[in-house]
Design an enzyme around this catalytic site. Structure first.
Site, mmCIF file in Angstrom:
data_model
loop_
_atom_site.group_PDB
_atom_site.id
_atom_site.type_symbol
_atom_site.label_atom_id
_atom_site.label_comp_id
_atom_site.label_asym_id
_atom_site.label_seq_id
_atom_site.Cartn_x
_atom_site.Cartn_y
_atom_site.Cartn_z
ATOM 1 N N ASP A 144 -14.461 -13.022 -3.808
ATOM 2 C CA ASP A 144 -15.454 -13.612 -4.716
ATOM 3 C C ASP A 144 -15.775 -15.046 -4.281
ATOM 4 O O ASP A 144 -15.456 -15.426 -3.162
ATOM 5 C CB ASP A 144 -14.934 -13.531 -6.165
ATOM 6 C CG ASP A 144 -16.067 -13.318 -7.162
ATOM 7 O OD1 ASP A 144 -16.996 -14.138 -7.172
ATOM 8 O OD2 ASP A 144 -16.014 -12.353 -7.930
ATOM 9 N N HIS A 213 -18.856 -17.741 -10.590
ATOM 10 C CA HIS A 213 -18.689 -16.289 -10.573
ATOM 11 C C HIS A 213 -17.231 -15.869 -10.365
ATOM 12 O O HIS A 213 -16.684 -15.063 -11.113
ATOM 13 C CB HIS A 213 -19.581 -15.729 -9.459
ATOM 14 C CG HIS A 213 -19.749 -14.248 -9.440
ATOM 15 N ND1 HIS A 213 -18.901 -13.414 -8.745
ATOM 16 C CD2 HIS A 213 -20.680 -13.438 -10.003
ATOM 17 C CE1 HIS A 213 -19.310 -12.164 -8.888
ATOM 18 N NE2 HIS A 213 -20.394 -12.150 -9.651
ATOM 19 N N SER A 536 -20.798 -7.261 -12.336
ATOM 20 C CA SER A 536 -19.783 -8.200 -11.837
ATOM 21 C C SER A 536 -18.693 -8.424 -12.868
ATOM 22 O O SER A 536 -17.544 -8.672 -12.519
ATOM 23 C CB SER A 536 -20.415 -9.571 -11.558
ATOM 24 O OG SER A 536 -20.995 -9.612 -10.289
#
Ligand code: NAG
Ligand code: NAG
Ligand code: NAG
Ligand code: NAG
Ligand code: NAG
Ligand code: NAG
Ligand code: NAG
Ligand code: NAG
Ligand code: NAG
Ligand code: NAG
Length: 748
Positions: A144, A213, A536
């Site tokens: 990630d 994220h 996600s």
């Protein structure tokens, strides 16, 4: 033998070198990053490592590569081969090497989040938490955007010591300090591909997250307990990951998400010894032998690592990504929580609507304005309102199902309204970024406020308007998120994808404190926790539950874990109907796979559909791949195709019929008893018009644990079935186990 080959290889390069001289004066060629699959069994023994061999190959090119930094990565685990900066002619020269299997230019991918932090939710299965000691000792590796190590979600309170089998690193330096601990046990960054593509900056040399994220996904999967977390008061409660006692390892891939970096990250994660891998990103659809994530995942699965991936946010049919059958592919659903505000009218009627307005504004005794009979003003058309008429008032805007609510909000800001009430059944507006408080009412209660405003005319008023409320038990929930990618899988429609859905709308999790969450009153507001949406966000939920299952059943294979998740998933929402989308339209397993994840049930599935390495080989054989394609994906030079099939021992079924093809499809499955020693399962078939599902035998008797039984299924279509039809095949025992599989019929 291999040395021989290598000499031949050098000779052929010399030949190319001689032939190539003519071209020496041609235009300089552009460099790109190429992924090169190699047969590692052909490495001459004179090279101690694959890396020195890969470098030697680059140096032996007719236009030799001298700078060793041009070799970005040598891969040993996720795939066999390397990535390097090459010109097209160097790339085609490499193809002549006998050890070459495949070469292609790398692609960039994307993260599967919808960048608007909206609503949110998390579920907390108590049974599985207790049985698994909250996932104690399991290691979840995430590929990630990095992680913010100082976030409270990564505190090490109550964490067990770092497992001794762990071989990973924490990339800490004086320039880029990065503290790891017993929660966050590894953090590395893979930026060479991104840097070569000119997409990275100095922030990308540290595993620290500057995007948000990666901190969000990793704290969702395994964040520690943090009381009182919220995004500006909404969704207040204890923030914690799904597996709060699991360890986290971050493999950061910065910039434009380069294939070479993702492969390096997965290569390292496999070498380090993670138990679960979670990826909330992906690349464009490619056959498995060209799909970096598919190839690296098969390698991980071979080593017992379960790989969980987001299905993508394309929202339309035939778009699932990361759908190789050895990957658990996760779609997104909503949860039963909504963020609300209330309005109490002059007649004491109180109505509730949706709002994410970040401040605890309380409006008291304010006039209510409703267009004075002008329909342009009633719908708050751009430019229609008159500031001297509405400034300081609560303005009612009949949105009339227009999607241009953004324009209406701007109109209210232009004329200095005190607040806005929009009437709309469309719930996806992001009301968070407005400088004036707004509330969205459904048309049903909107009718009540319109009636009141008309009757009270100039005396219409709002007694109280309250913001920042969280309401639970929203119905119906879950719904499949509109953005969630749908099946069939464009690469292999014979396997049902996505496998499962999990919460992916308005998920509250940690983010770096440097990331602005909302724009309000000319300021960017930051928060340690934020609501994000996307597949996600749903993938790390499933990665977390997989970690809990791994803690309870360390002997389960990745396929067994996925089987347990799928056969116990539910397909009925909290209002008692089959799962729908956000417009309440009915859906099929092409939208939600086996259903919504049900962690406590997954702990004790009764039966599992296991798949070993040969099972996947049988499928790849059945897809008709050639030798090079097989080698690229299997990383070995020999395999056994004697049992090829396009179907696999999967916990779901897809029967595809086309005009002129036989109207019966047969399947076989093998189930393994992981429940009680003695159990007897009866089959229950649920089917729809035009389809007949037959199962043989109809009873499976087990006398001990791990015993296996086979059964056959035949799906018959009588021509009256709709283009997409489905049913269920359920094995039910005397102890309450229900092992459910969707059976999807596609007619074309
Ligand atoms: C919690 O787990 C322990 C040990 O695994 C078990 O003995 C106990 O019965 C479990 N408690 C509940 C409420 O299930
Ligand atoms: C990380 O590096 C900093 C500075 O070099 C050092 O003070 C700190 O102790 C290191 N922390 C860990 C966990 O290695
Ligand atoms: C309403 O807006 C439309 C389009 O801008 C315009 O043509 C019309 O004249 C307006 N009506 C009134 C009553 O202002
Ligand atoms: C706005 O309303 C005021 C007061 O009613 C009036 O004087 C003015 O002409 C209006 N402006 C426009 C542009 O209609
Ligand atoms: C609302 O939309 C409907 C259908 O699009 C249209 O017929 C109607 O005139 C609209 N009402 C207003 C007030 O704009
Ligand atoms: C508005 O749109 C929603 C969602 O498409 C629909 O369910 C609803 O019936 C519509 N309402 C009106 C008044 O047209
Ligand atoms: C699905 O998408 C693939 C390519 O992405 C295409 O080849 C195929 O025809 C599509 N199938 C359907 C049923 O639309
Ligand atoms: C929930 O179910 C009830 C009874 O079937 C129905 O009346 C109601 O409209 C449903 N609510 C929603 C939000 O779908
Ligand atoms: C291939 O697999 C089949 C079935 O398991 C087995 O009978 C056969 O001996 C295998 N062939 C080789 C060359 O290993
Ligand atoms: C499918 O199975 C049925 C029995 O369940 C059998 O009669 C039929 O021949 C089989 N068809 C094929 C194509 O194997």
């Amino acid at each position: 033998m291999s040395l021989c080959n290598y000499q031949h290889f050098i000779l052929s390069f010399l030949l190319v070198l001689l032939l190539g001289i003519n071209n020496a004066m041609s235009e300089p060629e552009e460099y790109n990053t190429y992924i090169v699959h190699m047969d590692h069994s052909l490495k001459p023994s004179s090279f101690l490592t694959h890396e020195t061999w890969h470098l030697a190959i680059l140096r032996s090119l007719s236009k030799p590569v001298h700078d060793k930094d041009m070799l970005l990565y040598s891969y040993n685990h996720a795939m066999h081969g390397f990535s390097a900066r090459l010109t097209p002619s160097q790339a085609s020269e490499i193809k002549k090497s006998p050890a070459h299997i495949a070469i292609h230019k790398e692609k960039s991918g994307k993260l599967f989040t919808t960048h608007s932090p909206q609503f949110m939710g998390l579920t907390h299965p108590s049974g599985l938490w207790n049985a698994s000691s909250y996932g104690e000792g399991v290691i979840i590796g995430l590929v990630d955007t990095g992680v913010w190590p100082e976030s409270e979600s990564f505190n090490e309170k109550g964490m067990p010591p770092v497992p001794t089998r762990w071989k990973g690193k924490c990339q800490n330096s004086t320039i880029n300090p990065f503290p790891c601990n017993r929660k966050l046990i590894g953090a590395q960054v893979f930026f060479k591909g991104s840097q070569a593509a000119g997409e990275s900056n100095s922030q990308d040399h540290s595993p620290r997250d500057f995007d948000g994220h990666g901190t969000h996904t990793s704290s969702t999967a395994a964040g520690n307990h943090v009381p009182g977390a919220s995004q500006f008061g909404y969704a207040k409660g204890v923030a914690r990951g799904i597996a709060p006692r699991a360890h986290v390892a971050m493999y950061k891939v910065p910039g434009g998400i380069r294939q070479s970096d993702v492969l390096a990250a997965m290569d390292q994660a496999i070498a380090d010894g993670v138990d679960i891998m979670s990826l909330s990103l992906g690349f464009k659809h490619k056959p498995y032998f060209r799909d970096a994530i598919a190839i690296a995942s098969l390698s991980a699965v071979q080593k017992g690592i379960a790989v969980v991936c987001a299905a993508g946010n394309d929202g339309s049919p035939n778009t699932t990504q990361n759908a190789a059958p050895w990957i658990t592919t996760v779609g997104a659903g909503t949860i039963d929580r909504s963020f609300t505000a209330t309005v109490t009218l002059g007649n004491d009627q109180t109505l509730e609507g949706l709002s994410e307005f970040p401040n605890r504004v309380l409006l008291i005794d304010t006039p209510l304005y409703n267009g004075n009979g002008d329909s342009n003003k009633t719908i708050c058309l751009t430019g229609a309102l008159n500031e001297s008429e509405v400034s300081g008032k609560v303005v009612l805007c009949d949105n009339n199902n227009s999607t241009e609510v953004i324009d209406q909000m701007q109109e209210l800001e232009r004329v200095n309204a005190a607040a806005g009430i929009f009437i709309s059944d469309w719930t996806l507006y992001d009301t968070a970024d407005n400088t004036i408080p707004t509330l969205i009412l459904p048309t049903s209660s909107g009718a009540l406020i319109k009636k009141y405003a008309t009757e009270a005319a100039d005396d219409a008023s709002v007694k109280i308007m309250r913001f920042v409320l969280t309401s639970l038990g929203t119905k119906p929930a879950p719904q499949v998120a509109d953005f969630s990618s749908r099946g069939p899988d464009p690469i292999n429609p014979n396997i049902l994808k996505p496998d499962i859905i999990a919460p992916g709308v308005d998920v509250l999790a940690a983010i770096p404190p440097t990331i602005p969450v909302q724009y309000f009153d000319n300021y960017f507001l930051a928060s340690d926790y934020a609501l994000y949406s996307g597949t996600s966000m749903s993938a790390p939920h499933v990665a977390g539950v997989s970690a809990l299952l791994k803690a309870v059943h360390p002997e389960w294979s990745p396929a067994a874990i996925r089987s347990a998740l799928m056969t116990t998933a539910y397909t009925t929402n909290n209002n008692g109907t089959t799962l729908t989308d956000e417009a309440l339209d009915p859906l099929t397993p092409l939208d939600y796979g086996a259903g919504h994840i049900n962690p406590n049930k997954a702990m004790d599935p009764g039966l599992i559909y296991d798949i070993d390495w040969q099972g996947y080989v049988d499928l790849l054989c059945g897809l008709g791949y050639n030798d090079r394609q097989m080698k690229a994906i299997l990383r070995q030079s020999q395999w056994n195709c004697s049992q090829e099939r396009i179907d696999i021992n999967y916990p779901s079924f897809v029967a595809m019929f086309s005009a002129g093809s036989p109207n019966v499809k047969n399947f076989t499955r093998t189930v393994t008893n992981v429940g009680d020693d003695q159990s007897v399962y009866q089959v229950i078939v649920e089917t729809t018009h035009g389809i007949t599902i037959r199962v043989e035998p109809t009873t499976l008797t087990f006398t001990n644990k791990y015993q296996q039984q086979k059964y056959a299924v035949s799906v018959q279509m009588d021509g009256k079935a709709s283009p997409v039809a489905y049913g269920y095949l359920k094995w039910v025992d005397q102890n309450g186990h229900i092992v459910a599989s969707p059976v999807v019929v596609l007619n074309s």
